[in-house]
Design a protein around this motif. Structure first.
Motif, PDB file in Angstrom:
ATOM      1  N   ALA A   1       0.832  -1.214   0.000  1.00  0.00           N
ATOM      2  CA  ALA A   1       0.000   0.000   0.000  1.00  0.00           C
ATOM      3  C   ALA A   1       0.863   1.259   0.000  1.00  0.00           C
ATOM      4  O   ALA A   1       0.587   2.212  -0.746  1.00  0.00           O
ATOM      5  N   VAL A   2       1.908   1.270   0.817  1.00  0.00           N
ATOM      6  CA  VAL A   2       2.787   2.444   0.894  1.00  0.00           C
ATOM      7  C   VAL A   2       3.505   2.660  -0.434  1.00  0.00           C
ATOM      8  O   VAL A   2       3.504   3.771  -0.980  1.00  0.00           O
ATOM      9  N   LEU A   3       4.116   1.602  -0.969  1.00  0.00           N
ATOM     10  CA  LEU A   3       4.869   1.749  -2.215  1.00  0.00           C
ATOM     11  C   LEU A   3       3.944   2.084  -3.386  1.00  0.00           C
ATOM     12  O   LEU A   3       4.273   2.919  -4.230  1.00  0.00           O
ATOM     13  N   ASN A   4       2.777   1.483  -3.426  1.00  0.00           N
ATOM     14  CA  ASN A   4       1.827   1.762  -4.496  1.00  0.00           C
ATOM     15  C   ASN A   4       1.381   3.229  -4.457  1.00  0.00           C
ATOM     16  O   ASN A   4       1.291   3.887  -5.491  1.00  0.00           O
ATOM     17  N   THR A   5       1.135   3.756  -3.279  1.00  0.00           N
ATOM     18  CA  THR A   5       0.741   5.163  -3.137  1.00  0.00           C
ATOM     19  C   THR A   5       1.879   6.085  -3.557  1.00  0.00           C
ATOM     20  O   THR A   5       1.657   7.084  -4.248  1.00  0.00           O
TER      21      THR A   5
ATOM     22  N   ASN B   1       2.486  12.162   5.893  1.00  0.00           N
ATOM     23  CA  ASN B   1       2.316  10.921   6.648  1.00  0.00           C
ATOM     24  C   ASN B   1       0.836  10.543   6.719  1.00  0.00           C
ATOM     25  O   ASN B   1       0.499   9.360   6.669  1.00  0.00           O
ATOM     26  N   GLU B   2      -0.042  11.536   6.800  1.00  0.00           N
ATOM     27  CA  GLU B   2      -1.481  11.274   6.866  1.00  0.00           C
ATOM     28  C   GLU B   2      -1.978  10.628   5.577  1.00  0.00           C
ATOM     29  O   GLU B   2      -2.801   9.713   5.608  1.00  0.00           O
ATOM     30  N   GLN B   3      -1.493  11.106   4.428  1.00  0.00           N
ATOM     31  CA  GLN B   3      -1.888  10.510   3.152  1.00  0.00           C
ATOM     32  C   GLN B   3      -1.426   9.061   3.067  1.00  0.00           C
ATOM     33  O   GLN B   3      -2.162   8.204   2.590  1.00  0.00           O
ATOM     34  N   LEU B   4      -0.210   8.810   3.508  1.00  0.00           N
ATOM     35  CA  LEU B   4       0.310   7.439   3.473  1.00  0.00           C
ATOM     36  C   LEU B   4      -0.413   6.548   4.479  1.00  0.00           C
ATOM     37  O   LEU B   4      -0.682   5.384   4.202  1.00  0.00           O
ATOM     38  N   LEU B   5      -0.734   7.107   5.655  1.00  0.00           N
ATOM     39  CA  LEU B   5      -1.484   6.331   6.653  1.00  0.00           C
ATOM     40  C   LEU B   5      -2.859   5.944   6.129  1.00  0.00           C
ATOM     41  O   LEU B   5      -3.343   4.839   6.388  1.00  0.00           O
TER      42      LEU B   5
ATOM     43  N   PRO C   1      -3.782  -0.601   5.312  1.00  0.00           N
ATOM     44  CA  PRO C   1      -4.942  -1.352   5.802  1.00  0.00           C
ATOM     45  C   PRO C   1      -5.332  -0.852   7.192  1.00  0.00           C
ATOM     46  O   PRO C   1      -4.482  -0.397   7.960  1.00  0.00           O
ATOM     47  N   GLU C   2      -6.612  -0.922   7.515  1.00  0.00           N
ATOM     48  CA  GLU C   2      -7.121  -0.319   8.754  1.00  0.00           C
ATOM     49  C   GLU C   2      -6.423  -0.818  10.011  1.00  0.00           C
ATOM     50  O   GLU C   2      -6.158  -0.050  10.933  1.00  0.00           O
ATOM     51  N   GLN C   3      -6.057  -2.092  10.073  1.00  0.00           N
ATOM     52  CA  GLN C   3      -5.428  -2.645  11.272  1.00  0.00           C
ATOM     53  C   GLN C   3      -3.967  -2.190  11.429  1.00  0.00           C
ATOM     54  O   GLN C   3      -3.385  -2.363  12.488  1.00  0.00           O
ATOM     55  N   ALA C   4      -3.405  -1.570  10.395  1.00  0.00           N
ATOM     56  CA  ALA C   4      -1.994  -1.153  10.451  1.00  0.00           C
ATOM     57  C   ALA C   4      -1.842   0.358  10.383  1.00  0.00           C
ATOM     58  O   ALA C   4      -0.774   0.849  10.045  1.00  0.00           O
ATOM     59  N   ARG C   5      -2.862   1.115  10.709  1.00  0.00           N
ATOM     60  CA  ARG C   5      -2.806   2.575  10.588  1.00  0.00           C
ATOM     61  C   ARG C   5      -2.223   3.233  11.828  1.00  0.00           C
ATOM     62  O   ARG C   5      -2.925   3.763  12.671  1.00  0.00           O
ATOM     63  N   SER C   6      -0.913   3.183  11.903  1.00  0.00           N
ATOM     64  CA  SER C   6      -0.195   3.893  12.956  1.00  0.00           C
ATOM     65  C   SER C   6       1.109   4.404  12.360  1.00  0.00           C
ATOM     66  O   SER C   6       1.614   3.853  11.375  1.00  0.00           O
ATOM     67  N   LEU C   7       1.628   5.455  12.950  1.00  0.00           N
ATOM     68  CA  LEU C   7       2.865   6.037  12.444  1.00  0.00           C
ATOM     69  C   LEU C   7       4.015   5.037  12.543  1.00  0.00           C
ATOM     70  O   LEU C   7       4.863   4.959  11.657  1.00  0.00           O
TER      71      LEU C   7
END
Length: 143
Positions: free
Chosen positions: A32-36, A47-51, A55-61
């Motif tokens: 998800a990060v690399l694709n974005t 960081n907010e755009q990348l967050l 996936p919802e379960q991994a949304r932390s800095l």
């Protein structure tokens, strides 16, 4: 999609490193990060755009930073294409922004013409100072 010496296959969520001939089936967070970053190449993503792309379960800095760290590790030398922008986020460059060869060994970027000229001027002044302090002798004595 080419990233330096690596190939990013979006359809298969796979990253292949041509330097060491390895492939990595990417976990959802890293993909998800690399694709974005690839979709918004050459643009700083907060960081907010990348967050938001995680996936919802991994949304932390912490998980975002860990995902970027793992992607950079796999990219190897091509990790130079992903740059952290202080206080803003990350950017994926289309072309390498760092110097190669001798100048890559020092921190920062390569020397500008102004810096190079200043260095040469300082060396010339140093040589003139040394020459003015040491005068040649008029006579040389041989035993």
């Amino acid at each position: 999609m080419q990233i330096g010496r690596c190939w990013f296959d979006i359809a298969q969520a796979q990253l292949s490193n041509q330097d060491n001939d390895t492939s990595w089936k990417m976990p959802p967070a890293e993909f998800a990060v690399l694709n974005t970053l690839v979709e918004h190449r050459d643009k700083v993503l907060s960081n907010e755009q990348l967050l938001a792309s995680l996936p919802e379960q991994a949304r932390s800095l912490a998980s975002l930073e860990a995902a970027i760290k793992r992607v950079r590790f796999f990219l190897g030398q091509s990790a130079l294409f992903i740059e952290a922008v202080d206080g803003q986020g990350y950017i994926l460059h289309s072309k390498s922004t760092r110097a190669t060869g001798f100048w890559a060994l020092r921190p920062g970027k390569s020397m500008s013409l102004k810096q190079y000229s200043l260095l040469i001027a300082q060396l010339v002044l140093l040589l003139l100072l040394i020459y003015s302090l040491f005068e040649p002798t008029a006579k040389i004595f041989f035993p």
